[in-house]
Motif scaffolding. Sequence first.
Motif, PDB file in Angstrom:
ATOM      1  N   SER A   3       5.873-103.499 -66.708  1.00 14.71           N
ATOM      2  CA  SER A   3       5.601-103.544 -65.277  1.00 14.71           C
ATOM      3  C   SER A   3       4.976-102.245 -64.777  1.00 14.71           C
ATOM      4  CB  SER A   3       6.906-103.805 -64.509  1.00 14.71           C
ATOM      5  OG  SER A   3       7.838-102.764 -64.742  1.00 14.71           O
ATOM      6  N   GLN A   4       4.340-101.500 -65.683  1.00 14.77           N
ATOM      7  CA  GLN A   4       3.687-100.256 -65.311  1.00 14.77           C
ATOM      8  C   GLN A   4       2.686-100.513 -64.204  1.00 14.77           C
ATOM      9  OE1 GLN A   4       1.797 -99.111 -69.004  1.00 14.77           O
ATOM     10  NE2 GLN A   4      -0.103-100.077 -68.415  1.00 14.77           N
ATOM     11  N   THR A   5       2.380 -99.470 -63.439  1.00 15.75           N
ATOM     12  CA  THR A   5       1.525 -99.652 -62.270  1.00 15.75           C
ATOM     13  C   THR A   5       0.058 -99.327 -62.535  1.00 15.75           C
ATOM     14  OG1 THR A   5       2.077 -97.403 -61.530  1.00 15.75           O
ATOM     15  CG2 THR A   5       3.419 -99.213 -60.681  1.00 15.75           C
ATOM     16  N   THR A   6      -0.274 -98.783 -63.702  1.00 13.30           N
ATOM     17  CA  THR A   6      -1.668 -98.490 -64.022  1.00 13.30           C
ATOM     18  C   THR A   6      -2.023 -99.001 -65.406  1.00 13.30           C
ATOM     19  OG1 THR A   6      -1.081 -96.290 -64.879  1.00 13.30           O
ATOM     20  CG2 THR A   6      -1.752 -96.437 -62.560  1.00 13.30           C
ATOM     21  N   GLY A   7      -3.289 -99.355 -65.571  1.00 10.92           N
ATOM     22  CA  GLY A   7      -3.765 -99.853 -66.843  1.00 10.92           C
ATOM     23  C   GLY A   7      -4.164 -98.727 -67.769  1.00 10.92           C
ATOM     24  N   PRO A   8      -4.711 -99.055 -68.941  1.00  5.68           N
ATOM     25  CA  PRO A   8      -5.081 -98.051 -69.942  1.00  5.68           C
ATOM     26  C   PRO A   8      -6.138 -97.065 -69.474  1.00  5.68           C
ATOM     27  CG  PRO A   8      -5.918-100.230 -70.522  1.00  5.68           C
ATOM     28  CD  PRO A   8      -4.945-100.426 -69.419  1.00  5.68           C
ATOM     29  N   ASN A   9      -6.949 -97.451 -68.499  1.00  3.36           N
ATOM     30  CA  ASN A   9      -7.981 -96.545 -67.984  1.00  3.36           C
ATOM     31  C   ASN A   9      -7.619 -95.950 -66.634  1.00  3.36           C
ATOM     32  OD1 ASN A   9      -9.767 -96.967 -70.210  1.00  3.36           O
ATOM     33  ND2 ASN A   9     -10.394 -98.913 -69.309  1.00  3.36           N
ATOM     34  N   GLY A  10      -6.355 -96.114 -66.246  1.00 11.79           N
ATOM     35  CA  GLY A  10      -5.900 -95.556 -64.981  1.00 11.79           C
ATOM     36  C   GLY A  10      -6.086 -96.459 -63.784  1.00 11.79           C
ATOM     37  N   GLY A  42      -3.442-112.363 -65.694  1.00  9.43           N
ATOM     38  CA  GLY A  42      -4.260-113.536 -65.399  1.00  9.43           C
ATOM     39  C   GLY A  42      -5.177-113.891 -66.557  1.00  9.43           C
ATOM     40  N   LYS A  43      -6.320-114.494 -66.231  1.00 14.26           N
ATOM     41  CA  LYS A  43      -7.264-114.931 -67.253  1.00 14.26           C
ATOM     42  C   LYS A  43      -8.093-113.791 -67.824  1.00 14.26           C
ATOM     43  CE  LYS A  43      -8.098-119.384 -64.930  1.00 14.26           C
ATOM     44  NZ  LYS A  43      -9.159-120.222 -64.299  1.00 14.26           N
ATOM     45  N   TYR A  44      -8.235-112.729 -67.044  1.00 15.17           N
ATOM     46  CA  TYR A  44      -9.205-111.698 -67.400  1.00 15.17           C
ATOM     47  C   TYR A  44      -8.591-110.379 -67.876  1.00 15.17           C
ATOM     48  CZ  TYR A  44     -11.692-115.165 -64.666  1.00 15.17           C
ATOM     49  OH  TYR A  44     -12.184-116.357 -64.196  1.00 15.17           O
ATOM     50  N   PHE A  45      -7.366-110.094 -67.439  1.00 16.87           N
ATOM     51  CA  PHE A  45      -6.636-108.905 -67.887  1.00 16.87           C
ATOM     52  C   PHE A  45      -5.177-109.294 -68.110  1.00 16.87           C
ATOM     53  CE2 PHE A  45     -10.197-107.210 -65.482  1.00 16.87           C
ATOM     54  CZ  PHE A  45     -10.653-106.178 -66.295  1.00 16.87           C
ATOM     55  N   ASP A  46      -4.578-108.757 -69.157  1.00 15.28           N
ATOM     56  CA  ASP A  46      -3.175-109.080 -69.395  1.00 15.28           C
ATOM     57  C   ASP A  46      -2.280-108.241 -68.485  1.00 15.28           C
ATOM     58  OD1 ASP A  46      -2.916-106.510 -70.495  1.00 15.28           O
ATOM     59  OD2 ASP A  46      -2.968-107.211 -72.564  1.00 15.28           O
ATOM     60  N   GLU A  47      -0.963-108.355 -68.644  1.00 14.58           N
ATOM     61  CA  GLU A  47      -0.025-107.682 -67.757  1.00 14.58           C
ATOM     62  C   GLU A  47      -0.093-106.167 -67.856  1.00 14.58           C
ATOM     63  OE1 GLU A  47       3.854-109.225 -68.432  1.00 14.58           O
ATOM     64  OE2 GLU A  47       3.415-111.168 -67.517  1.00 14.58           O
ATOM     65  N   MET A  48      -0.643-105.654 -68.964  1.00 19.28           N
ATOM     66  CA  MET A  48      -0.780-104.216 -69.144  1.00 19.28           C
ATOM     67  C   MET A  48      -2.142-103.694 -68.693  1.00 19.28           C
ATOM     68  SD  MET A  48       2.154-103.336 -70.419  1.00 19.28           S
ATOM     69  CE  MET A  48       1.923-101.754 -71.208  1.00 19.28           C
ATOM     70  N   GLY A  49      -3.017-104.612 -68.263  1.00 21.35           N
ATOM     71  CA  GLY A  49      -4.340-104.206 -67.806  1.00 21.35           C
ATOM     72  C   GLY A  49      -5.393-104.158 -68.888  1.00 21.35           C
ATOM     73  N   ASN A  50      -5.102-104.762 -70.040  1.00 20.26           N
ATOM     74  CA  ASN A  50      -6.091-104.815 -71.118  1.00 20.26           C
ATOM     75  C   ASN A  50      -7.031-106.001 -70.889  1.00 20.26           C
ATOM     76  OD1 ASN A  50      -4.933-102.665 -72.860  1.00 20.26           O
ATOM     77  ND2 ASN A  50      -3.206-104.090 -72.994  1.00 20.26           N
ATOM     78  N   GLU A  51      -8.319-105.753 -71.074  1.00 24.18           N
ATOM     79  CA  GLU A  51      -9.313-106.804 -70.872  1.00 24.18           C
ATOM     80  C   GLU A  51      -9.125-107.900 -71.919  1.00 24.18           C
ATOM     81  OE1 GLU A  51     -14.064-106.978 -69.849  1.00 24.18           O
ATOM     82  OE2 GLU A  51     -13.410-105.686 -71.501  1.00 24.18           O
TER      83      GLU A  51
END
Length: 208
Positions: free
Chosen positions: A42-49, A157-166
């Motif tokens: 449930s982190q608030t930022t993805g791998p690129n911030g 969703g469809k385009y990024f996972d829960e961690m923000g990975n494309e």
Amino acid sequence: ARDCKEAGTCNSDDGNVDDTSTDASSDSQVNSEQSNELSSPSQTTGPNGDRLISHEELALHIGKGGASPSNTIWLSILGKVYDVTTGEAYYGAEKGSYRFYAGRDASPCFSTGMNNPDGAEEKLEEWEDKKLVAIYEWSTFYQDHETYKYLGLLAGGKYFDEMGNELPLRQNVVERSSETMKVMAIEKEKKKKERLAARLAKKEKNKK
């Protein structure tokens, strides 16, 4: 007991920050809790911030009752969320002709114009390349807009996972759209030259 709103911001109930009286086992437990929070999905930022935005949070921002800086309008396209409050005339909850787009990701609708839940759920992976181009062009429209603001990624969703990975679907749509646009640009330039050559040939013929 401690009140931990996020990793690294734990405070004791009495407001004291001096933990010298805390025993080793308690310190170990707190460190373990903080470690778990840091590794939580449930982190608030993805791998690129990029900020991660949930579907639930996005759905709250439709400007109902009149858009304002404190009552904003958000939309998502290909998993990227934008603040489009300045476009209330288009996306406003009451009269906006594109109000369906507010508070959700309705990427397929940008190409088909089928502004309803069924239209929003169309499978882009089944589309032909040229049909995808319109969505990609709209995504760059929001990206480059003077007043619309990029907020973050729609997570889970469809385009990024829960961690923000494309995810593969978004990669596929972007790659196919980009390549198709290059081909279309070449074809357009070719036809332009052919039309120019035809006009010149016609002029030469009329001179004779």
